[in-house]
Write a protein that holds these residues in place. Structure first.
Motif, PDB file in Angstrom:
ATOM      1  N   ARG A 273       0.839  -1.193   0.000  1.00 50.59           N
ATOM      2  CA  ARG A 273       0.000   0.000   0.000  1.00 50.59           C
ATOM      3  C   ARG A 273       0.877   1.247   0.000  1.00 50.59           C
ATOM      4  O   ARG A 273       2.043   1.184   0.411  1.00 50.59           O
ATOM      5  N   PRO A 274       0.332   2.400  -0.389  1.00 53.06           N
ATOM      6  CA  PRO A 274       1.126   3.636  -0.377  1.00 53.06           C
ATOM      7  C   PRO A 274       1.248   4.218   1.033  1.00 53.06           C
ATOM      8  O   PRO A 274       0.808   5.335   1.319  1.00 53.06           O
TER       9      PRO A 274
ATOM     10  N   ASN B  85      -0.004   9.734   2.410  1.00 46.01           N
ATOM     11  CA  ASN B  85      -0.135  11.065   1.811  1.00 46.01           C
ATOM     12  C   ASN B  85      -1.020  10.995   0.571  1.00 46.01           C
ATOM     13  O   ASN B  85      -0.536  10.820  -0.546  1.00 46.01           O
ATOM     14  N   GLY B  86      -2.317  11.125   0.801  1.00 48.90           N
ATOM     15  CA  GLY B  86      -3.270  11.116  -0.312  1.00 48.90           C
ATOM     16  C   GLY B  86      -3.773  12.501  -0.639  1.00 48.90           C
ATOM     17  O   GLY B  86      -4.492  12.698  -1.628  1.00 48.90           O
TER      18      GLY B  86
ATOM     19  N   LEU C  78      -7.227   2.073  10.802  1.00 45.26           N
ATOM     20  CA  LEU C  78      -7.673   3.290  10.121  1.00 45.26           C
ATOM     21  C   LEU C  78      -6.725   3.666   8.986  1.00 45.26           C
ATOM     22  O   LEU C  78      -7.166   3.998   7.879  1.00 45.26           O
ATOM     23  N   ILE C  79      -5.422   3.619   9.244  1.00 45.80           N
ATOM     24  CA  ILE C  79      -4.450   3.960   8.197  1.00 45.80           C
ATOM     25  C   ILE C  79      -4.601   3.008   7.012  1.00 45.80           C
ATOM     26  O   ILE C  79      -4.544   3.419   5.843  1.00 45.80           O
ATOM     27  N   GLN C  80      -4.801   1.719   7.295  1.00 52.17           N
ATOM     28  CA  GLN C  80      -5.020   0.757   6.211  1.00 52.17           C
ATOM     29  C   GLN C  80      -6.250   1.141   5.396  1.00 52.17           C
ATOM     30  O   GLN C  80      -6.219   1.153   4.158  1.00 52.17           O
ATOM     31  N   ALA C  81      -7.346   1.459   6.084  1.00 56.02           N
ATOM     32  CA  ALA C  81      -8.594   1.784   5.393  1.00 56.02           C
ATOM     33  C   ALA C  81      -8.473   3.061   4.571  1.00 56.02           C
ATOM     34  O   ALA C  81      -8.961   3.133   3.431  1.00 56.02           O
ATOM     35  N   VAL C  82      -7.834   4.071   5.120  1.00 51.38           N
ATOM     36  CA  VAL C  82      -7.676   5.345   4.418  1.00 51.38           C
ATOM     37  C   VAL C  82      -6.893   5.141   3.118  1.00 51.38           C
ATOM     38  O   VAL C  82      -7.230   5.710   2.073  1.00 51.38           O
ATOM     39  N   ALA C  83      -5.848   4.314   3.190  1.00 49.21           N
ATOM     40  CA  ALA C  83      -5.062   4.021   1.988  1.00 49.21           C
ATOM     41  C   ALA C  83      -5.876   3.238   0.968  1.00 49.21           C
ATOM     42  O   ALA C  83      -5.845   3.532  -0.241  1.00 49.21           O
TER      43      ALA C  83
ATOM     44  N   LYS D 259      -8.344   5.324  -0.715  1.00 46.34           N
ATOM     45  CA  LYS D 259      -7.693   6.411  -1.467  1.00 46.34           C
ATOM     46  C   LYS D 259      -8.275   7.777  -1.092  1.00 46.34           C
ATOM     47  O   LYS D 259      -8.549   8.615  -1.964  1.00 46.34           O
ATOM     48  N   LEU D 260      -8.476   7.989   0.193  1.00 54.37           N
ATOM     49  CA  LEU D 260      -9.028   9.267   0.628  1.00 54.37           C
ATOM     50  C   LEU D 260      -8.038  10.390   0.341  1.00 54.37           C
ATOM     51  O   LEU D 260      -6.829  10.236   0.525  1.00 54.37           O
TER      52      LEU D 260
END
Length: 488
Positions: A202-203, A241-242, A288-293, A296-297
């Motif tokens: 993931r990014p 960083n999205g 949460l970090i996994q989900a946000v990535a 692609k928020l």
């Protein structure tokens, strides 16, 4: 892990179908067709007052041809994501119990929003959640297909919501898994390895500070709490960083005590096993970090997790010790079981290096929060009314409810120390507030909110009965935070 296929489908009555009804007891067009197919059994149970359409009410009607689960949603004007999440969980659980390979979730009485679809998908997966890795027999039947039938004529714009619902459910299950793990299989360094694995495809940039680095930086709080344990501590940093380049990040901090004995101020033995859940704040932040990535928020988000055990030993930190934190402030330790705030102090101080837009922390911090608010809502305190109000609104939308407690100068006086800058407890009264008052010394002038999830991180006496919440960890905070970020 998500392995049940979900799709929008045309109406068809198979071996098992679920359908929703409001408390006005009006049957939708498809529900009328189902009723006719099973000899008007739905109409009959309504007429006999065996079913009233109340929220969370359900009745299973079985015939030789098909089984029908009728699910109540309560007042039509009060339909919420949480009610739909609970309803779809009931449907997937019933499908599992009936060993139905596929099932139908019919909700054709109202048009559905993207949020509604996400909630239905989340509930269907969370209802099947089963922490069984330590069972000798891990065979666990799961339906393979969920057909979702809705009223909306156009479904194209909603299709992405199926995937998004799965992403969020997957993150919640990750949070539950981490929290449910016993400490021997979830040491600080094992948790750091998990963070790296999540980042590998993931990014997300993950950095781990080991003991040597922590000493060099002066993380006196984290090192102090860790001093009694044979397991080395670590500080986990996950960055996504999205958003726009240079845009200030939202920093989430999670208390990550992989097991809490209380240290020298040792806890009583009853229910001490539940202290494996004292890492729930960190579990929420990592998930949460996994989900946000995965979603692609378009935001910049950083997760900070100070991880350690809190153990008694000859080398443990003791009542009366004075600790110097990363920001050079000092604290007198009067109770080693008030360790969460001690490790959070370093993490919150470090968060200021990012010049964040805001800082939000999750922590199973105080038993006093359970006394004050019970186990249905999380405590919420902070220094920024706009953030507090936004988190409250997200709680109302998602069902992960929060309630604000005051944090005034009067409470901050209660943690003044005679020999150091502050002390880590403030007496018997207002324990949740004085804990937050302690934390307030480490956020500088940055907007900050603190969520005390001691009563909501795992199921306890008084936990609301919801079909998508299983015994053990709840994954609280993931839904709330995603909604909050989406509405920034």
């Amino acid at each position: 892990m998500i392995n049940m296929k979900k799709k929008f489908s045309s109406f068809e009555i198979g071996s098992f179908i679920s359908t929703t009804i409001f408390d006005d007891l009006t049957l939708s067009p498809n529900t009328r067709k189902i009723d006719k197919k099973i000899g008007n059994l739905i109409s009959q149970v309504i007429k006999n007052k065996e079913f009233a359409g109340k929220s969370s009410e359900s009745i299973l009607l079985r015939t030789p041809q098909t089984s029908v689960l009728v699910i109540g949603l309560g007042n039509k004007k009060c339909l919420s994501n949480d009610k739909l999440r609970d309803a779809s969980a009931k449907a997937s659980i019933t499908a599992k119990n009936l060993k139905a390979k596929s099932f139908v979730f019919n909700h054709d009485i109202l048009d559905m929003t993207n949020d509604h679809v996400e909630a239905v998908v989340q509930g269907s997966e969370l209802g099947l959640y089963n922490f069984n890795i330590y069972k000798s027999n891990k065979k666990d039947f799961r339906p393979s297909t969920m057909n979702i039938i809705i009223k909306n004529k156009t479904k194209t714009s909603l299709t992405k919501s199926i995937k998004n619902g799965e992403i969020i459910a997957n993150a919640m299950m990750l949070s539950r898994d981490i929290s449910n793990l016993p400490s021997k299989d979830c040491t600080p360094l094992q948790l750091a390895s998990r963070a790296k694995k999540i980042s590998s495809n993931r990014p997300i940039k993950t950095t781990i500070f080991n003991t040597t680095k922590l000493k060099k930086l002066g993380f006196g709080g984290l090192l102090g709490v860790a001093s009694g344990s044979q397991q080395p501590p670590c500080f986990i940093i996950m960055e996504y960083n999205g958003g726009k380049r240079g845009e200030k990040p939202v920093v989430f901090v999670g208390k990550t005590i992989t097991f809490d004995t209380g240290g020298i101020s040792i806890k009583p033995s009853p229910s001490m096993d539940e202290m494996k859940h004292d890492k729930s704040g960190g579990a929420t932040v990592m998930a949460l970090i996994q989900a946000v990535a995965d979603l692609k928020l378009p935001v910049n988000v950083i997760g900070l997790m100070p991880a350690t055990e809190n153990m008694p030993s000859g080398s443990a930190y003791k009542p009366g010790d004075v600790i110097t934190f990363y920001n050079k402030k000092t604290a007198e330790i009067l109770n080693t079981d008030a360790e969460g705030r001690v490790i959070l102090a370093d993490a919150l101080s470090y968060a200021q290096n990012y010049k964040p837009k805001m800082i939000i922390d999750f922590a199973t911090l105080t038993g006093a929060c359970i006394i004050a608010l019970g186990t249905a809502v999380s405590g919420l305190l902070g220094n920024d009314k706009k953030i507090i109000d936004s988190l409250f609104e997200s709680g109302e939308r998602t069902g992960e409810k929060v309630w604000e407690l005051p944090l005034t100068k009067d409470y901050k006086k209660l943690i003044q120390s005679d020999i150091a800058d502050i002390k880590n407890i403030g007496g018997r009264g207002a324990g949740t507030i004085t804990a937050a008052a302690f934390l307030s010394h480490f956020v500088g002038d940055y907007p900050w909110a603190h969520l005390d999830i001691a009563g909501t991180a795992w199921t306890q006496e008084g936990t609301p009965k919801k079909s998508y919440i299983k015994k053990g960890a709840t994954g609280v905070g993931v839904l709330l935070s995603i909604d909050f970020l989406r509405n920034l």
